[in-house]
Structure formats: C-alpha cells, structure tokens
Design a protein around this motif. Structure first.
Motif, PDB file in Angstrom:
ATOM      1  N   SER A  58      37.425  38.400  35.999  1.00 13.21           N
ATOM      2  CA  SER A  58      38.381  37.860  35.027  1.00 13.21           C
ATOM      3  C   SER A  58      38.341  38.689  33.747  1.00 13.21           C
ATOM      4  CB  SER A  58      38.022  36.410  34.680  1.00 13.21           C
ATOM      5  OG  SER A  58      38.766  35.997  33.536  1.00 13.21           O
ATOM      6  N   LEU A  59      39.524  38.991  33.213  1.00 18.10           N
ATOM      7  CA  LEU A  59      39.599  39.720  31.954  1.00 18.10           C
ATOM      8  C   LEU A  59      39.343  38.765  30.787  1.00 18.10           C
ATOM      9  CD1 LEU A  59      40.116  42.653  31.355  1.00 18.10           C
ATOM     10  CD2 LEU A  59      42.501  42.130  30.962  1.00 18.10           C
ATOM     11  N   GLY A  60      39.612  37.499  31.012  1.00 22.42           N
ATOM     12  CA  GLY A  60      39.427  36.513  29.942  1.00 22.42           C
ATOM     13  C   GLY A  60      39.922  35.158  30.399  1.00 22.42           C
TER      14      GLY A  60
ATOM     15  N   VAL B 247      48.042  43.994  34.351  1.00 25.75           N
ATOM     16  CA  VAL B 247      47.531  44.268  32.997  1.00 25.75           C
ATOM     17  C   VAL B 247      46.005  44.302  33.014  1.00 25.75           C
ATOM     18  CG1 VAL B 247      47.272  43.236  30.702  1.00 25.75           C
ATOM     19  CG2 VAL B 247      49.541  43.369  31.766  1.00 25.75           C
ATOM     20  N   ALA B 248      45.417  43.376  33.779  1.00 28.06           N
ATOM     21  CA  ALA B 248      43.945  43.325  33.880  1.00 28.06           C
ATOM     22  C   ALA B 248      43.419  44.591  34.547  1.00 28.06           C
ATOM     23  CB  ALA B 248      43.523  42.081  34.668  1.00 28.06           C
ATOM     24  N   VAL B 249      44.102  45.056  35.599  1.00 29.77           N
ATOM     25  CA  VAL B 249      43.658  46.271  36.297  1.00 29.77           C
ATOM     26  C   VAL B 249      43.730  47.475  35.363  1.00 29.77           C
ATOM     27  CG1 VAL B 249      44.270  47.927  38.118  1.00 29.77           C
ATOM     28  CG2 VAL B 249      44.157  45.491  38.638  1.00 29.77           C
TER      29      VAL B 249
ATOM     30  N   VAL C  61      38.352  44.999  44.156  1.00 33.36           N
ATOM     31  CA  VAL C  61      38.328  44.219  42.900  1.00 33.36           C
ATOM     32  C   VAL C  61      39.623  43.414  42.808  1.00 33.36           C
ATOM     33  CG1 VAL C  61      38.268  44.313  40.378  1.00 33.36           C
ATOM     34  CG2 VAL C  61      36.894  45.935  41.738  1.00 33.36           C
ATOM     35  N   VAL C  62      39.472  42.101  42.636  1.00 30.40           N
ATOM     36  CA  VAL C  62      40.646  41.230  42.503  1.00 30.40           C
ATOM     37  C   VAL C  62      40.628  40.574  41.120  1.00 30.40           C
ATOM     38  CG1 VAL C  62      41.943  39.311  43.513  1.00 30.40           C
ATOM     39  CG2 VAL C  62      40.480  40.749  44.971  1.00 30.40           C
ATOM     40  N   PRO C  63      41.456  41.041  40.185  1.00 26.23           N
ATOM     41  CA  PRO C  63      41.517  40.371  38.882  1.00 26.23           C
ATOM     42  C   PRO C  63      42.038  38.950  39.084  1.00 26.23           C
ATOM     43  CG  PRO C  63      42.606  42.498  38.822  1.00 26.23           C
ATOM     44  CD  PRO C  63      42.350  42.167  40.263  1.00 26.23           C
ATOM     45  N   SER C  64      41.308  37.990  38.531  1.00 23.95           N
ATOM     46  CA  SER C  64      41.702  36.595  38.732  1.00 23.95           C
ATOM     47  C   SER C  64      41.104  35.731  37.619  1.00 23.95           C
ATOM     48  CB  SER C  64      41.177  36.082  40.072  1.00 23.95           C
ATOM     49  OG  SER C  64      41.274  34.666  40.125  1.00 23.95           O
TER      50      SER C  64
HETATM   51  C1  LIG Z   1      44.518  36.796  42.228  1.00 18.24           C
HETATM   52  O1  LIG Z   1      44.914  35.515  41.805  1.00 18.24           O
HETATM   53  C2  LIG Z   1      45.540  35.408  40.584  1.00 18.24           C
HETATM   54  C3  LIG Z   1      45.672  36.507  39.726  1.00 18.24           C
HETATM   55  C4  LIG Z   1      46.342  36.301  38.508  1.00 18.24           C
HETATM   56  C5  LIG Z   1      46.485  37.455  37.548  1.00 18.24           C
HETATM   57  O2  LIG Z   1      45.256  37.650  36.848  1.00 18.24           O
HETATM   58  C6  LIG Z   1      45.037  36.835  35.732  1.00 18.24           C
HETATM   59  O3  LIG Z   1      45.811  35.963  35.400  1.00 18.24           O
HETATM   60  C7  LIG Z   1      43.799  37.071  34.981  1.00 18.24           C
HETATM   61  C8  LIG Z   1      42.859  38.044  35.250  1.00 18.24           C
HETATM   62  N1  LIG Z   1      41.892  37.916  34.310  1.00 18.24           N
HETATM   63  N2  LIG Z   1      42.199  36.872  33.494  1.00 18.24           N
HETATM   64  C9  LIG Z   1      43.364  36.329  33.898  1.00 18.24           C
HETATM   65  C10 LIG Z   1      46.880  35.049  38.182  1.00 18.24           C
HETATM   66  C11 LIG Z   1      46.700  33.991  39.060  1.00 18.24           C
HETATM   67  C12 LIG Z   1      47.239  32.681  38.713  1.00 18.24           C
HETATM   68  C13 LIG Z   1      48.486  32.535  38.140  1.00 18.24           C
HETATM   69  C14 LIG Z   1      48.955  31.259  37.837  1.00 18.24           C
HETATM   70  C15 LIG Z   1      48.162  30.149  38.098  1.00 18.24           C
HETATM   71  N3  LIG Z   1      46.937  30.305  38.633  1.00 18.24           N
HETATM   72  C16 LIG Z   1      46.476  31.522  38.934  1.00 18.24           C
HETATM   73  C17 LIG Z   1      46.039  34.151  40.261  1.00 18.24           C
END
Ligand SMILES: COc1cc(COC(=O)c2cn[nH]c2)cc(-c2cccnc2)c1
Length: 229
Positions: free
Chosen positions: A135-137, A146-148, A84-87
């Motif tokens: 994605s958390l949001g 924080v998402a994990v 799982v990759v939060p993104s």
């Molecule tokens: C794995 O790739 C990522 C992960 C994250 C952290 O997770 C979140 O922000 C998130 C998870 N749910 N909603 C938001 C952030 C970036 C990132 C940062 C700056 C610009 N673009 C992308 C990339």
C-alpha cells in the motif's frame, strides 16, 4: 533490473522515458515494459471486469486476462520474479521496501482498477512466485498505476548506477530512520531570513551535530512514532 507492468493504461507509463529513469533505461540499468491487460482479452469488447460474486457495488477484474498477461511475462511455471500488487490492503510501502525492490532482478507490477482483482489471481501466483501486496498509503486510488509509478521511482533511484552521486542517497529522509534536516543554499539572506550561522562556520563537527539535532527535532515533531515515542 527488469520491470514489467500490467495495466489497462499502458500509455500512463510513457512518462518514465523522461527523468532520471529515462537515463537508466537508456543505459540498460533498468528495462521497463508496460503491457496492456486488454491484449489478454478475446471478446469483442475486450472485457476485463465483471460484477462481484456475493453482490455489492462496483466491478471486479476478471482472473482470465490477468492469468494470460502474467503467464506471458513469467511463463507458465515457477518464477524468481516478484509480483507486486499495489492495494489499499497491502503492507505499507517504506524506504526499506524500496531497498528490497531495488535488489530484485525482475519486478512484475499488477495495476488493479475498479474494486480490485479477483483474489484467485494472487492466490494462484503465490504458488509459483513471491507475491507482495503493497500500500502506498491509507487512501483509495482509482487504480494502481500512480502507486506503481511511485514505487518504481523510489526503488529505481536506489539501483546502483542510476543516481550519479550515491552519496546523495545516504543523507535523506528515512535512510537512517529519521526525517531529513532542513537544507539551505545561496543567498545567505533572503527576504530577511538568514541561513543558520553554524552552516557558514566551516566547523564540520558542529554542522553534523546541528543537522542530527534538527533531524531528531523534526522527527519528534512530525513523526514521533519513528522514534518509538
Ligand atoms: C488491487 O486492488 C485494488 C487496487 C487499487 C489501487 O491501489 C490503491 O488504491 C492504493 C494503493 N496504495 N494505496 C492505495 C484500488 C482498489 C480498490 C478500489 C476501490 C475500493 N476498494 C479497493 C483495489
């Protein structure tokens, strides 16, 4: 359930020893291990990021440390674990996904930082195991930690045996696709505000009907899309 987390801030997850999940860990229901991504680096500065090909601001997480760290968890072949990759680019996290994660035997969470993780990490592991970007949001965090934490709590509490009274999992928001009804407890009157009389009536049919109506009314007001409206 086994949960492995790869992060440059493993100490962030020591808080999981407390709370509900603390008991679940002690009872062996859920085994959580945080791994320091920098332990998979071999240069003097323990480098995990570099500048993006194609230019642009920010830094990207290098693939090699991720490969070494994840191989150290799932081995170097196919795996039944779910990565799982939060993104921000992931599918929206919902209670349904929490239920799906709760049914997994082995979850591996990859906490991205900076501008994200080299795409080849996801592409490589997608050939060996199931990978989900979640994605958390619709906002950007500095890292996935924080998402994990949120995903582990939402899924962990659904693992059978973790929550003492499974009944409490049934009547809650999103469990039946609706937002939950308002809740009240003693005293019957507080600062001039009285508990809705139906709740004191002892008429369980009327109470159930009132609660369902409250769920519909609250869902229509706050999240009409959940009613398909
Ligand atoms: C794995 O790739 C990522 C992960 C994250 C952290 O997770 C979140 O922000 C998130 C998870 N749910 N909603 C938001 C952030 C970036 C990132 C940062 C700056 C610009 N673009 C992308 C990339």
């Amino acid at each position: 359930m086994r949960v492995d987390i790869v992060t440059i801030f493993p100490e962030f997850f020591s808080v999981l020893d407390l709370s509900l999940l603390g008991k679940a860990r002690q009872s062996g229901l859920i085994e959580v291990t945080a791994h320091d991504l920098r332990d998979a680096t071999h240069d003097r500065h323990r480098t995990v990021d570099d500048t993006p090909y194609g230019g642009g601001a920010g830094m990207v997480m290098k693939p090699e440390p991720w490969g070494e760290a994840i191989d150290g968890i799932v081995g170097d072949g196919a795996s039944d674990a779910l990565l799982v990759v939060p993104s921000p680019a992931g599918e929206p996290f919902t209670q349904q996904i929490a239920r799906e994660l709760a049914a997994e035997q082995h979850l591996v969470f990859a906490c991205g930082r900076y501008e994200g993780i080299d795409q080849r990490v996801v592409d490589h592991y997608a050939t060996r195991m199931r990978v989900r970007l979640i994605s958390l949001g619709d906002y950007v965090l500095n890292g996935g930690e924080v998402a994990v934490m949120a995903m582990i709590e939402a899924a962990g509490r659904l693992v059978p045996g973790v929550v003492g009274n499974p009944e409490s999992l049934v009547e809650e928001s999103h469990e039946d696709g609706l937002l939950e009804y308002p809740s009240y407890t003693k005293p019957a009157s507080w600062r001039g505000l009285d508990v809705p009389p139906v709740l004191l009536s002892g008429n369980h049919g009327a109470i159930a009907a009132w609660r369902h109506e409250q769920q519909i009314e609250r869902t229509r007001r706050v999240r009409p899309e959940l009613l398909g409206e």
